[in-house]
Design an enzyme around this catalytic site. Structure first.
Site, PDB file in Angstrom:
ATOM      1  N   ASP A 188      -2.580  38.206 103.225  1.00  0.00           N
ATOM      2  CA  ASP A 188      -2.020  39.390 102.560  1.00  0.00           C
ATOM      3  C   ASP A 188      -1.932  39.156 101.054  1.00  0.00           C
ATOM      4  O   ASP A 188      -0.955  39.502 100.417  1.00  0.00           O
ATOM      5  CB  ASP A 188      -0.642  39.746 103.131  1.00  0.00           C
ATOM      6  CG  ASP A 188       0.339  38.579 103.101  1.00  0.00           C
ATOM      7  OD1 ASP A 188      -0.016  37.508 102.566  1.00  0.00           O
ATOM      8  OD2 ASP A 188       1.460  38.735 103.625  1.00  0.00           O
ATOM      9  N   ASP A 264       7.860  26.075 104.852  1.00  0.00           N
ATOM     10  CA  ASP A 264       8.009  26.211 103.402  1.00  0.00           C
ATOM     11  C   ASP A 264       9.399  25.768 102.945  1.00  0.00           C
ATOM     12  O   ASP A 264       9.537  25.071 101.934  1.00  0.00           O
ATOM     13  CB  ASP A 264       7.698  27.636 102.935  1.00  0.00           C
ATOM     14  CG  ASP A 264       8.350  28.702 103.797  1.00  0.00           C
ATOM     15  OD1 ASP A 264       8.960  28.375 104.832  1.00  0.00           O
ATOM     16  OD2 ASP A 264       8.263  29.894 103.431  1.00  0.00           O
TER      17      ASP A 264
END
Length: 421
Positions: A188, A264
């Protein structure tokens, strides 16, 4: 008469026994029929499992063949790649197409330096077909049928699947295909015109300075109103993600202990980055358009949609980036902070706006930082004691003009070697 009565009683018992035996025989036959039916189902299920295993085997063989062809095409170019570029995909074919088109717009001329891969998690046929429709990339597919058990109630399985996919893809690129560096994108994202030039010079920084853990193309506070100079880069103690490059040597340490989920945030823990920093630009080299995805569009309208994607072709190869080396950078950054004019008291946003030149504002703790960040409209979030984008506790951003605002932590000046002024 007594003998007759006894015979009659035994005859009745015998008849009852025969009837009971017949009933047992009938029930036993019924059970045998049911067992036979269940055995038939088991055989059918076993056949179905064998059929699915064979399909998976064939699919894996096809993927491996496609990978071999793609990698052979790269080898035939007779050029050692700077970094593999991998797009992590799952179930959004329209997003994937937009991402690939954006990459190919700038990658085609540097394809030997930056070979392109798409790694798909799962078996979404539309995503697979979309990826395979491009001859300019190599397709990889992660098929994982192991059940997932979340560690806490209510957690989304998607984050566990994503972490597994990342480990699998990076292991494949570093250890199977032997790349020395990998740039990770998601399905994306759009990239800036100088994306590949930026990462080419960044590769030399990674090689020269082992205190740099990774290089990112992202600035969390990269919204239009907070950025100005496309040539400026910063070091940060906070992992930015969203379009980043790491080396094989770094992955060697990360892979064995890779987390089950939330990879992350795991990278943002001090125990994992161990004092190493990340390079980030002032103006983003990636734009995230993924309003719909695993994070449910969290922060999209406020923080992601207004991001400025760099539209200037910066000549990175002619620039001296030695200021980013660890020994140079702390002096370089300390000089900027010490030259900024201190701002105190109430109405700090108004004061910052009306002062010419850079300003610095001291925060006392996390709550105080969040209050100030809220007034300016920048990210308030912290991870493991570090605000987003911070270096030595200092968060820097532009405010409306070319002036920089430095939000300075209670120990930041000491860490930077600045005498209190």
């Amino acid at each position: 008469m007594r003998i007759f009565a006894t015979q009659s009683e035994y005859a009745e018992r015998l008849a009852a026994a025969v009837e009971s035996e017949n009933r047992c025989t009938s029930e036993m036959r019924l059970l045998i029929d049911q067992i036979s039916m269940q055995q038939g189902k088991i055989v059918a299920l076993e056949d179905e499992r064998k059929r699915q295993d064979e399909e998976c085997r064939q699919l894996r063989a096809l993927v491996q063949d496609l990978e071999k062809k793609g990698v052979k095409r790269l080898i035939d170019n007779l050029q050692v790649p700077i970094a593999a570029v991998v797009v992590m995909a799952c179930s959004r074919p329209d997003y994937l197409e937009r991402t690939i088109e954006s990459i190919l717009k700038y990658q085609s001329s540097v394809a030997p330096k930056f070979p392109l891969f798409v790694s798909q998690d799962g078996a979404n046929e539309m995503v697979r077909s979309k990826a395979l429709s491009y001859n300019q990339l190599t397709y990889m597919q992660h098929l994982d049928f192991e059940p997932i058990h979340t560690e806490r109630p209510g957690e989304l399985i998607a984050y566990y699947k994503i972490a597994r996919h990342y480990k699998w893809a990076l292991d494949a690129l570093f250890y199977k295909h032997n790349f020395t560096r990998v740039i990770i994108l998601e399905d994306d994202m759009e990239i800036a015109p100088d994306f590949f030039d930026y990462f080419e010079v960044a590769a030399s920084l990674l090689d020269r300075d082992k205190t740099i853990m990774a290089v990112s193309s992202w600035n969390d506070n990269g919204q239009k109103q907070f950025v100005y100079d496309s040539k400026i880069l910063y070091r940060s103690d906070f992992f930015p993600g969203l379009g980043w490059m790491l080396t094989k040597s770094t992955w060697d340490h990360l892979s064995p202990k890779w987390p089950k989920a939330y990879w992350d945030d795991w990278l943002r823990l001090k125990e994992n980055h161990q004092g190493r920093q990340f390079i980030r630009p002032e103006v983003c080299r990636t734009y995230n358009f993924g309003e719909h995805g695993s994070s449910m569009g969290q922060f999209f309208k406020q923080y992601l949609e207004p991001i400025k994607l760099n539209d200037v072709q910066v000549d990175w190869k002619s620039m001296d980036l030695s200021y980013l080396m660890e020994d140079n950078y702390i002096r370089h950054f300390a000089n900027m902070v010490s030259n900024a004019k201190p701002v105190h008291g109430a109405d700090i946003v108004l004061k910052a706006y009306n002062i010419d030149g850079d300003v610095r504002i001291t925060y006392n703790d996390q709550a105080h930082f969040e209050m100030i960040a809220r007034q300016f409209g920048i990210f308030e979030e912290w991870k493991d004691g570090i605000p987003r984008t911070a270096y030595k506790g200092v968060v820097v951003f532009r405010y409306q003009t070319t002036r920089r605002v430095f939000l300075v932590g209670p120990d930041s000046l000491k860490q930077l070697g600045i005498q209190h002024t």
